[in-house]
Design a protein around this motif. Sequence first.
Motif, PDB file in Angstrom:
ATOM      1  N   LEU A 131       1.222  -1.092   0.414  1.00 24.63           N
ATOM      2  CA  LEU A 131       0.199   0.232  -0.126  1.00 24.63           C
ATOM      3  C   LEU A 131       1.030   1.004  -0.061  1.00 24.63           C
ATOM      4  O   LEU A 131       0.320   2.004  -0.537  1.00 24.63           O
ATOM      5  CB  LEU A 131      -0.893   0.024   1.464  1.00 24.63           C
ATOM      6  N   SER A 132       2.030   1.498   0.655  1.00 23.25           N
ATOM      7  CA  SER A 132       2.213   2.613   0.705  1.00 23.25           C
ATOM      8  C   SER A 132       3.073   3.133  -0.063  1.00 23.25           C
ATOM      9  O   SER A 132       3.085   4.654  -0.446  1.00 23.25           O
ATOM     10  CB  SER A 132       3.583   2.570   2.609  1.00 23.25           C
ATOM     11  N   PHE A 133       4.015   2.316  -1.613  1.00 27.54           N
ATOM     12  CA  PHE A 133       4.313   2.176  -2.263  1.00 27.54           C
ATOM     13  C   PHE A 133       3.348   2.086  -3.473  1.00 27.54           C
ATOM     14  O   PHE A 133       4.159   2.385  -4.561  1.00 27.54           O
ATOM     15  CB  PHE A 133       5.636   1.808  -2.226  1.00 27.54           C
ATOM     16  N   ASN A 134       2.459   1.903  -3.316  1.00 28.08           N
ATOM     17  CA  ASN A 134       1.284   1.477  -4.699  1.00 28.08           C
ATOM     18  C   ASN A 134       0.417   2.294  -4.863  1.00 28.08           C
ATOM     19  O   ASN A 134      -0.151   3.149  -4.293  1.00 28.08           O
ATOM     20  CB  ASN A 134       0.258   0.523  -4.162  1.00 28.08           C
ATOM     21  N   LYS A 135       0.547   3.259  -6.272  1.00 25.11           N
ATOM     22  CA  LYS A 135      -0.004   4.405  -6.331  1.00 25.11           C
ATOM     23  C   LYS A 135      -1.374   4.776  -6.528  1.00 25.11           C
ATOM     24  O   LYS A 135      -2.232   5.313  -6.565  1.00 25.11           O
ATOM     25  CB  LYS A 135       0.183   5.197  -7.526  1.00 25.11           C
ATOM     26  N   GLN A 136      -1.752   3.250  -6.834  1.00 23.08           N
ATOM     27  CA  GLN A 136      -3.217   2.580  -7.125  1.00 23.08           C
ATOM     28  C   GLN A 136      -4.099   2.711  -5.902  1.00 23.08           C
ATOM     29  O   GLN A 136      -4.741   2.652  -5.900  1.00 23.08           O
ATOM     30  CB  GLN A 136      -3.373   1.451  -8.092  1.00 23.08           C
ATOM     31  N   ALA A 137      -3.335   2.157  -4.865  1.00 21.02           N
ATOM     32  CA  ALA A 137      -4.521   2.591  -3.734  1.00 21.02           C
ATOM     33  C   ALA A 137      -4.102   3.581  -2.785  1.00 21.02           C
ATOM     34  O   ALA A 137      -4.043   4.709  -2.378  1.00 21.02           O
ATOM     35  CB  ALA A 137      -3.046   1.419  -2.356  1.00 21.02           C
ATOM     36  N   LYS A 138      -5.696   3.280  -2.339  1.00 22.00           N
ATOM     37  CA  LYS A 138      -6.919   5.345  -1.769  1.00 22.00           C
ATOM     38  C   LYS A 138      -6.254   4.635  -0.330  1.00 22.00           C
ATOM     39  O   LYS A 138      -7.152   4.936   0.631  1.00 22.00           O
ATOM     40  CB  LYS A 138      -7.795   4.823  -2.570  1.00 22.00           C
ATOM     41  N   LEU A 139      -5.569   3.985   0.540  1.00 20.09           N
ATOM     42  CA  LEU A 139      -5.684   3.899   1.954  1.00 20.09           C
ATOM     43  C   LEU A 139      -4.462   2.983   2.497  1.00 20.09           C
ATOM     44  O   LEU A 139      -3.156   3.060   1.195  1.00 20.09           O
ATOM     45  CB  LEU A 139      -6.847   2.527   2.255  1.00 20.09           C
ATOM     46  N   LYS A 140      -3.770   3.281   3.442  1.00 18.67           N
ATOM     47  CA  LYS A 140      -2.652   3.683   3.929  1.00 18.67           C
ATOM     48  C   LYS A 140      -2.663   2.528   5.310  1.00 18.67           C
ATOM     49  O   LYS A 140      -3.900   1.847   4.837  1.00 18.67           O
ATOM     50  CB  LYS A 140      -1.920   4.533   4.507  1.00 18.67           C
ATOM     51  N   PRO A 141      -1.460   1.797   4.995  1.00 20.51           N
ATOM     52  CA  PRO A 141      -1.472   0.317   6.313  1.00 20.51           C
ATOM     53  C   PRO A 141      -2.371   0.600   7.955  1.00 20.51           C
ATOM     54  O   PRO A 141      -2.868   0.228   8.562  1.00 20.51           O
ATOM     55  CB  PRO A 141       0.175   0.371   6.404  1.00 20.51           C
ATOM     56  N   SER A 142      -2.571   1.916   8.284  1.00 24.77           N
ATOM     57  CA  SER A 142      -2.703   2.235   9.133  1.00 24.77           C
ATOM     58  C   SER A 142      -4.495   2.074   8.731  1.00 24.77           C
ATOM     59  O   SER A 142      -5.101   2.384  10.329  1.00 24.77           O
ATOM     60  CB  SER A 142      -2.154   3.512   9.789  1.00 24.77           C
ATOM     61  N   ASP A 143      -5.218   2.771   8.115  1.00 24.22           N
ATOM     62  CA  ASP A 143      -6.180   2.145   7.492  1.00 24.22           C
ATOM     63  C   ASP A 143      -6.564   0.816   7.728  1.00 24.22           C
ATOM     64  O   ASP A 143      -8.104   0.385   7.554  1.00 24.22           O
ATOM     65  CB  ASP A 143      -6.705   3.487   6.306  1.00 24.22           C
ATOM     66  N   VAL A 144      -6.000  -0.178   7.404  1.00 27.10           N
ATOM     67  CA  VAL A 144      -6.410  -1.508   7.164  1.00 27.10           C
ATOM     68  C   VAL A 144      -7.376  -2.419   8.968  1.00 27.10           C
ATOM     69  O   VAL A 144      -5.971  -2.193   9.568  1.00 27.10           O
ATOM     70  CB  VAL A 144      -5.284  -1.679   6.529  1.00 27.10           C
ATOM     71  N   ILE A 145      -7.888  -2.868   8.458  1.00 31.10           N
ATOM     72  CA  ILE A 145      -8.512  -3.520   9.416  1.00 31.10           C
ATOM     73  C   ILE A 145      -8.567  -5.332   8.918  1.00 31.10           C
ATOM     74  O   ILE A 145      -9.335  -5.510   7.921  1.00 31.10           O
ATOM     75  CB  ILE A 145      -9.668  -3.286  10.054  1.00 31.10           C
ATOM     76  N   CYS A 146      -7.865  -6.525   8.868  1.00 29.38           N
ATOM     77  CA  CYS A 146      -8.124  -7.724   9.234  1.00 29.38           C
ATOM     78  C   CYS A 146      -7.183  -8.637   9.935  1.00 29.38           C
ATOM     79  O   CYS A 146      -7.044  -8.254  11.322  1.00 29.38           O
ATOM     80  CB  CYS A 146      -6.586  -8.109   7.919  1.00 29.38           C
ATOM     81  N   ASP A 147      -8.771  -9.859   9.625  1.00 27.63           N
ATOM     82  CA  ASP A 147      -7.630 -10.659  10.725  1.00 27.63           C
ATOM     83  C   ASP A 147      -7.267 -11.975  10.566  1.00 27.63           C
ATOM     84  O   ASP A 147      -6.287 -12.898  11.217  1.00 27.63           O
ATOM     85  CB  ASP A 147      -9.323 -11.764  11.055  1.00 27.63           C
ATOM     86  N   TYR A 148      -6.833 -12.364   9.335  1.00 30.90           N
ATOM     87  CA  TYR A 148      -5.957 -12.482   8.572  1.00 30.90           C
ATOM     88  C   TYR A 148      -5.327 -12.195   7.316  1.00 30.90           C
ATOM     89  O   TYR A 148      -5.528 -11.352   6.496  1.00 30.90           O
ATOM     90  CB  TYR A 148      -6.720 -14.272   7.971  1.00 30.90           C
ATOM     91  N   MET A 149      -4.184 -12.357   7.303  1.00 34.52           N
ATOM     92  CA  MET A 149      -2.540 -12.293   6.753  1.00 34.52           C
ATOM     93  C   MET A 149      -2.505 -12.978   5.410  1.00 34.52           C
ATOM     94  O   MET A 149      -1.343 -14.046   5.988  1.00 34.52           O
ATOM     95  CB  MET A 149      -2.169 -11.251   6.895  1.00 34.52           C
ATOM     96  N   PHE A 150      -2.237 -13.095   4.445  1.00 32.98           N
ATOM     97  CA  PHE A 150      -2.099 -14.117   3.469  1.00 32.98           C
ATOM     98  C   PHE A 150      -0.435 -13.538   2.446  1.00 32.98           C
ATOM     99  O   PHE A 150      -0.530 -12.700   1.739  1.00 32.98           O
ATOM    100  CB  PHE A 150      -3.103 -14.603   2.401  1.00 32.98           C
ATOM    101  N   VAL A 151       0.581 -14.021   2.630  1.00 31.42           N
ATOM    102  CA  VAL A 151       0.929 -14.018   1.058  1.00 31.42           C
ATOM    103  C   VAL A 151       2.471 -14.757   0.917  1.00 31.42           C
ATOM    104  O   VAL A 151       2.380 -15.306   0.802  1.00 31.42           O
ATOM    105  CB  VAL A 151       2.322 -12.865   2.511  1.00 31.42           C
ATOM    106  N   SER A 152       1.964 -14.746  -0.884  1.00 32.86           N
ATOM    107  CA  SER A 152       2.385 -15.083  -1.860  1.00 32.86           C
ATOM    108  C   SER A 152       3.607 -15.735  -1.939  1.00 32.86           C
ATOM    109  O   SER A 152       3.628 -16.825  -2.419  1.00 32.86           O
ATOM    110  CB  SER A 152       1.513 -14.496  -3.211  1.00 32.86           C
ATOM    111  N   HIS A 153       4.299 -14.174  -1.642  1.00 27.81           N
ATOM    112  CA  HIS A 153       5.793 -14.480  -1.929  1.00 27.81           C
ATOM    113  C   HIS A 153       6.233 -13.146  -1.529  1.00 27.81           C
ATOM    114  O   HIS A 153       4.888 -12.294  -0.862  1.00 27.81           O
ATOM    115  CB  HIS A 153       5.910 -14.699  -3.217  1.00 27.81           C
ATOM    116  N   ALA A 154       7.337 -12.735  -0.883  1.00 29.66           N
ATOM    117  CA  ALA A 154       8.400 -12.059  -0.492  1.00 29.66           C
ATOM    118  C   ALA A 154       9.001 -10.578  -0.685  1.00 29.66           C
ATOM    119  O   ALA A 154       9.506 -10.022  -0.630  1.00 29.66           O
ATOM    120  CB  ALA A 154       9.321 -12.940   0.710  1.00 29.66           C
ATOM    121  N   HIS A 155       8.450 -10.704  -2.370  1.00 30.91           N
ATOM    122  CA  HIS A 155       8.978  -9.363  -3.450  1.00 30.91           C
ATOM    123  C   HIS A 155       8.156  -8.007  -2.163  1.00 30.91           C
ATOM    124  O   HIS A 155       7.173  -8.478  -1.749  1.00 30.91           O
ATOM    125  CB  HIS A 155       8.644  -9.408  -4.397  1.00 30.91           C
TER     126      HIS A 155
END
Length: 228
Positions: A27-51
């Motif tokens: 999100l932070s360096f994603n120009k398409q994103a309209k929210l910041k990491p601090s705005d995110v509320i989630c119960d699970y986080m899935f990461v497909s790879h570490a790029h």
Amino acid sequence: MITFNYYGHACFMLDTGHEKLLFDPFLSFNKQAKLKPSDVICDYMFVSHAHEDHFSDALKIAEINHPMLVAIPEIINLFPAGYDNVHGMNLGGSAHFSFGTVTMVPALHSAGVAGGVACGFVIHFNDDTVVYYSGDTALFSDMKLIGEKQKIHYSILPIGDNFTMGIEDAAKAAQMLKTSYVIPIHYNTWPVIEQEPSNFKAYAESIARCFVKIVEPGHSLDLEYMHK
């Protein structure tokens, strides 16, 4: 009903109304994103790879939300030693969660972490909706096997080319998966992956028995399906 919320690039959330599943936080360096990491509320986080374009905000969001992290062990090891809300998986394994069952499947891509592998996820929700997120990947023949094992209603596939499948290969993937719907992602973030999603829609729908749903960053889609 499950809602797909798209934050741009390959970052999205699947919201069951009870649980919020965040995928590949960028999100932070994603120009398409309209929210910041601090705005995110989630119960699970899935990461497909570490790029960086799939992982860069994972630590920050974990610190704020303390979601359950679902990833390969090598990615889990990138988190602080005291972060204990984790569920390690590896290719071919399945696990049961409050929202349904997740199977970790291969992706043909580099991992971004030493010793790791890239992956995708097949999520069989409790309401019997099945969603396949391929992660960053090339086209590979075992997609046919993934589609044979479960009836996939929605496939979330990259179309940007250069780093992943392009339009033609993603359309072929949809055909092999025998998916009902496709949501294209991972395009137009940078010039090198610029694509016109309407071209993908036209081509994919011409060769595969699927419908393509184009979701603009910052928008949502209710995942309703009809049996074909």
